[in-house]
Design a protein around this motif. Structure first.
Motif, PDB file in Angstrom:
ATOM      1  N   ILE A 138      59.624  27.831  73.228  1.00 54.67           N
ATOM      2  CA  ILE A 138      60.295  28.527  74.146  1.00 54.67           C
ATOM      3  C   ILE A 138      61.364  29.441  73.590  1.00 54.67           C
ATOM      4  O   ILE A 138      62.325  29.978  74.249  1.00 54.67           O
ATOM      5  CB  ILE A 138      60.442  28.010  75.404  1.00 54.67           C
ATOM      6  N   GLY A 139      61.668  29.256  72.075  1.00 58.80           N
ATOM      7  CA  GLY A 139      63.039  29.801  71.766  1.00 58.80           C
ATOM      8  C   GLY A 139      63.026  31.546  71.746  1.00 58.80           C
ATOM      9  O   GLY A 139      64.098  31.959  71.833  1.00 58.80           O
ATOM     10  N   ALA A 140      61.742  32.167  72.018  1.00 58.84           N
ATOM     11  CA  ALA A 140      61.916  33.438  71.808  1.00 58.84           C
ATOM     12  C   ALA A 140      61.783  34.074  73.264  1.00 58.84           C
ATOM     13  O   ALA A 140      61.742  35.153  73.548  1.00 58.84           O
ATOM     14  CB  ALA A 140      60.573  33.961  71.263  1.00 58.84           C
ATOM     15  N   LEU A 141      61.819  32.993  74.201  1.00 55.82           N
ATOM     16  CA  LEU A 141      62.138  33.582  75.530  1.00 55.82           C
ATOM     17  C   LEU A 141      63.279  33.690  76.158  1.00 55.82           C
ATOM     18  O   LEU A 141      64.325  33.298  75.562  1.00 55.82           O
ATOM     19  CB  LEU A 141      61.116  32.331  76.563  1.00 55.82           C
ATOM     20  N   ASP A 142      63.685  34.544  77.292  1.00 55.78           N
ATOM     21  CA  ASP A 142      64.811  34.911  77.730  1.00 55.78           C
ATOM     22  C   ASP A 142      65.402  33.623  78.546  1.00 55.78           C
ATOM     23  O   ASP A 142      64.661  32.711  78.750  1.00 55.78           O
ATOM     24  CB  ASP A 142      65.069  36.191  78.715  1.00 55.78           C
ATOM     25  N   LYS A 145      66.307  32.742  81.633  1.00 55.66           N
ATOM     26  CA  LYS A 145      65.669  32.319  82.913  1.00 55.66           C
ATOM     27  C   LYS A 145      64.366  31.744  82.424  1.00 55.66           C
ATOM     28  O   LYS A 145      63.734  30.710  83.099  1.00 55.66           O
ATOM     29  CB  LYS A 145      65.392  33.454  83.829  1.00 55.66           C
ATOM     30  N   LEU A 146      63.687  32.325  81.715  1.00 51.59           N
ATOM     31  CA  LEU A 146      62.096  31.894  81.347  1.00 51.59           C
ATOM     32  C   LEU A 146      62.275  30.463  80.487  1.00 51.59           C
ATOM     33  O   LEU A 146      61.473  29.664  80.794  1.00 51.59           O
ATOM     34  CB  LEU A 146      61.506  32.775  80.567  1.00 51.59           C
ATOM     35  N   ARG A 147      63.296  30.292  79.911  1.00 52.53           N
ATOM     36  CA  ARG A 147      63.442  29.218  78.936  1.00 52.53           C
ATOM     37  C   ARG A 147      63.648  27.925  79.887  1.00 52.53           C
ATOM     38  O   ARG A 147      63.019  26.786  79.703  1.00 52.53           O
ATOM     39  CB  ARG A 147      64.373  29.081  78.061  1.00 52.53           C
ATOM     40  N   GLU A 148      64.284  28.164  81.040  1.00 51.83           N
ATOM     41  CA  GLU A 148      64.791  27.161  81.959  1.00 51.83           C
ATOM     42  C   GLU A 148      63.514  26.986  82.831  1.00 51.83           C
ATOM     43  O   GLU A 148      63.195  25.702  82.902  1.00 51.83           O
ATOM     44  CB  GLU A 148      65.753  27.827  83.001  1.00 51.83           C
ATOM     45  N   ASP A 149      62.692  27.815  83.196  1.00 46.43           N
ATOM     46  CA  ASP A 149      61.323  27.520  83.935  1.00 46.43           C
ATOM     47  C   ASP A 149      60.347  26.801  82.873  1.00 46.43           C
ATOM     48  O   ASP A 149      59.865  25.868  83.495  1.00 46.43           O
ATOM     49  CB  ASP A 149      60.689  28.905  84.184  1.00 46.43           C
ATOM     50  N   MET A 150      60.386  27.261  81.715  1.00 45.51           N
ATOM     51  CA  MET A 150      59.595  26.632  80.757  1.00 45.51           C
ATOM     52  C   MET A 150      59.910  25.128  80.466  1.00 45.51           C
ATOM     53  O   MET A 150      58.811  24.210  80.249  1.00 45.51           O
ATOM     54  CB  MET A 150      59.166  27.403  79.469  1.00 45.51           C
ATOM     55  N   SER A 200      48.218  41.449  75.202  1.00 45.81           N
ATOM     56  CA  SER A 200      49.075  42.503  75.371  1.00 45.81           C
ATOM     57  C   SER A 200      49.552  42.871  76.809  1.00 45.81           C
ATOM     58  O   SER A 200      50.567  43.667  77.108  1.00 45.81           O
ATOM     59  CB  SER A 200      48.433  43.792  74.800  1.00 45.81           C
ATOM     60  N   ALA A 201      48.980  42.553  77.709  1.00 45.67           N
ATOM     61  CA  ALA A 201      49.393  42.609  79.260  1.00 45.67           C
ATOM     62  C   ALA A 201      50.270  41.313  79.924  1.00 45.67           C
ATOM     63  O   ALA A 201      50.499  41.412  80.881  1.00 45.67           O
ATOM     64  CB  ALA A 201      47.819  42.712  79.966  1.00 45.67           C
ATOM     65  N   LEU A 202      50.444  40.490  78.977  1.00 43.68           N
ATOM     66  CA  LEU A 202      51.091  39.231  79.431  1.00 43.68           C
ATOM     67  C   LEU A 202      52.509  39.369  79.153  1.00 43.68           C
ATOM     68  O   LEU A 202      52.946  39.672  77.885  1.00 43.68           O
ATOM     69  CB  LEU A 202      50.335  37.947  78.889  1.00 43.68           C
ATOM     70  N   SER A 203      53.367  38.568  79.841  1.00 39.54           N
ATOM     71  CA  SER A 203      54.738  38.645  79.639  1.00 39.54           C
ATOM     72  C   SER A 203      54.900  37.425  78.501  1.00 39.54           C
ATOM     73  O   SER A 203      53.984  36.612  78.291  1.00 39.54           O
ATOM     74  CB  SER A 203      55.640  37.793  80.863  1.00 39.54           C
ATOM     75  N   GLY A 204      55.972  37.266  78.024  1.00 39.61           N
ATOM     76  CA  GLY A 204      56.303  36.414  76.984  1.00 39.61           C
ATOM     77  C   GLY A 204      56.074  34.848  77.437  1.00 39.61           C
ATOM     78  O   GLY A 204      55.441  33.907  76.810  1.00 39.61           O
ATOM     79  N   GLY A 205      56.509  34.587  78.622  1.00 39.40           N
ATOM     80  CA  GLY A 205      56.449  33.178  79.053  1.00 39.40           C
ATOM     81  C   GLY A 205      54.885  32.885  79.408  1.00 39.40           C
ATOM     82  O   GLY A 205      54.449  31.831  79.366  1.00 39.40           O
ATOM     83  N   ASP A 206      53.954  33.812  80.001  1.00 44.31           N
ATOM     84  CA  ASP A 206      52.802  33.763  80.153  1.00 44.31           C
ATOM     85  C   ASP A 206      51.820  33.836  78.939  1.00 44.31           C
ATOM     86  O   ASP A 206      51.020  32.675  78.767  1.00 44.31           O
ATOM     87  CB  ASP A 206      52.194  35.018  80.992  1.00 44.31           C
ATOM     88  N   MET A 207      52.285  34.193  77.645  1.00 42.33           N
ATOM     89  CA  MET A 207      51.669  34.163  76.499  1.00 42.33           C
ATOM     90  C   MET A 207      51.694  32.693  76.337  1.00 42.33           C
ATOM     91  O   MET A 207      50.899  32.001  75.529  1.00 42.33           O
ATOM     92  CB  MET A 207      52.029  35.082  75.622  1.00 42.33           C
TER      93      MET A 207
END
Length: 376
Positions: free
Chosen positions: A161-165, A167-172, A132-139
């Motif tokens: 990584i489909g549920a990430l925004d 920028k996060l998708r690019e990083d992941m 609950s304390a983590l971002s989507g990318g961290d989870m």
């Protein structure tokens, strides 16, 4: 790690024929992406490899051993879901450690392996946090860590990584590729996003309606699509698809597109080469970067009028009206100044594809080398 072989796989859900005689070999340490639209059978195929779905006919072999009758727990396969599937009451550390504790590994081994995978995923500072304390990318990193920690034979990922925004998708994407290389893993990855597929895969297996359409490297499926479906599914913006006829003899011929209002100059042997291929009618495909645009008339060009201009920063996408059809081109930024402006265009013969309109199959005619960038 593992070689995975799918041989004559079929799967039905009631009367719905979901996977149709699928044959695919995934090599040891290879990153293969199953790509296709929703409902094409790619996730069902992935779940069948994992043992989460049974198959009606066919063989699934991992390192030469038939596994289609084995439980998921006995296949030594890790599965990463799109929606993380973390235990909310456990810390990140305990989520990653869970599969090790389930097999009763020692406390010291658990500590060592969790720390190693956390370091690889760059989440050491998050190990005491709950989901609950983590971002989507961290989870998602924690979920991947839980899959990696026991060093499975293969990693299966269903749109992780489909549920990430964006920028996060690019990083992941970069992280997933790095982890695949560092862990020498065999990876099978499902997505409907062709950018993910092109950037991650060693090979892409493109599916539609349960049928494997084409398997190849990102370059192969982009440059040499096997049929109209692949041609239009791979590439952004999508390939221009136009009805066409060919006429003329001698050193040059004409490729007539649309309703006959436009005739492009093409090699003279094109009619002969087409005559050697069995087809009922002709459809041509050319990617936007294969439409070469000039601001002044040049040999082999025809006048075209700008219909829509999409400025995208480094380049523009411009739609031209031609023969009752739209022809989309990729131009340098600001090259076409306004809607209604007339410029001149030709088709790069090396990037023009020929398809049988009836079957949709490529006629596999390859013309000369490309001519380089767009002209000003």
């Amino acid at each position: 790690m593992a070689e995975i072989v799918l041989q004559d796989i079929e799967k039905y859900f009631g009367d719905n024929y979901v996977i149709r005689k699928l044959n695919l070999t995934i090599a040891h340490k290879e990153f293969v992406v199953l790509l296709g639209p929703s409902g094409c059978g790619k996730t069902t195929t992935l779940r069948a490899i994992a043992g989460l779905e049974t198959v009606d006919t066919g063989d699934i072999r991992i390192d030469g051993k038939a596994v289609q009758d084995l439980r998921a727990a006995d296949r030594d396969i890790a599965f990463v879901f799109q929606l993380f599937a973390l235990y909310p009451h456990l810390t990140a550390y305990d989520n990653i450690a869970f599969p090790l504790r389930a097999t009763r590994e020692s406390k010291a081994e658990v500590e060592t392996k969790v720390r190693q995978v956390a370091k690889a995923l760059k989440i050491e500072h998050l190990l005491k946090q709950r989901p609950s304390a983590l971002s989507g990318g961290d989870m998602q990193r924690v979920a991947i860590g839980r899959a990696l920690v026991r060093r499975p034979k293969a990693m299966l990922m269903d749109e992780p990584i489909g549920a990430l925004d964006a920028k996060l998708r690019e990083d992941m994407r970069s992280e997933l590729k790095r982890l695949h290389i560092e862990n020498d893993s065999t990876t099978v990855y499902v997505t409907h996003d062709q950018v993910e597929a092109m950037s991650l895969a060693d090979r892409i297996a493109i599916m539609n309606d349960g049928v494997l359409q084409q398997v190849g490297t990102p370059t192969e499926v982009y440059r040499y699509p096997a049929n109209l479906f692949v041609a239009q599914f791979i590439g952004s913006p999508v390939m221009n698809i136009l009805p066409a006829t060919v006429r003329g003899e001698g050193p040059r011929s004409e490729l007539v597109v649309g309703e006959g209002a436009a005739a492009f100059d093409f090699p003279g042997d094109l009619p002969r080469r087409l005559a050697g291929k069995q087809h009922q009618s002709l459809t041509v495909g050319v990617r936007p970067e294969g439409v070469i645009v000039f601001t002044e008339e040049a040999p082999g060009t025809i006048p075209v009028e700008a219909h829509i201009i999409e400025p995208l920063g480094a380049y523009d996408i411009v739609d031209f009206q031609i023969g009752g059809q739209l022809l989309r081109a990729r131009t340098t930024s600001g090259m076409v100044k306004r809607i209604g402006e007339t410029v001149w265009a030709r088709l790069d013969e090396a990037q023009t594809h020929f398809f049988d309109t009836g079957s949709g199959d490529s006629l596999e005619i390859r013309l000369g080398e490309g001519h380089g960038a767009h002209q000003a």
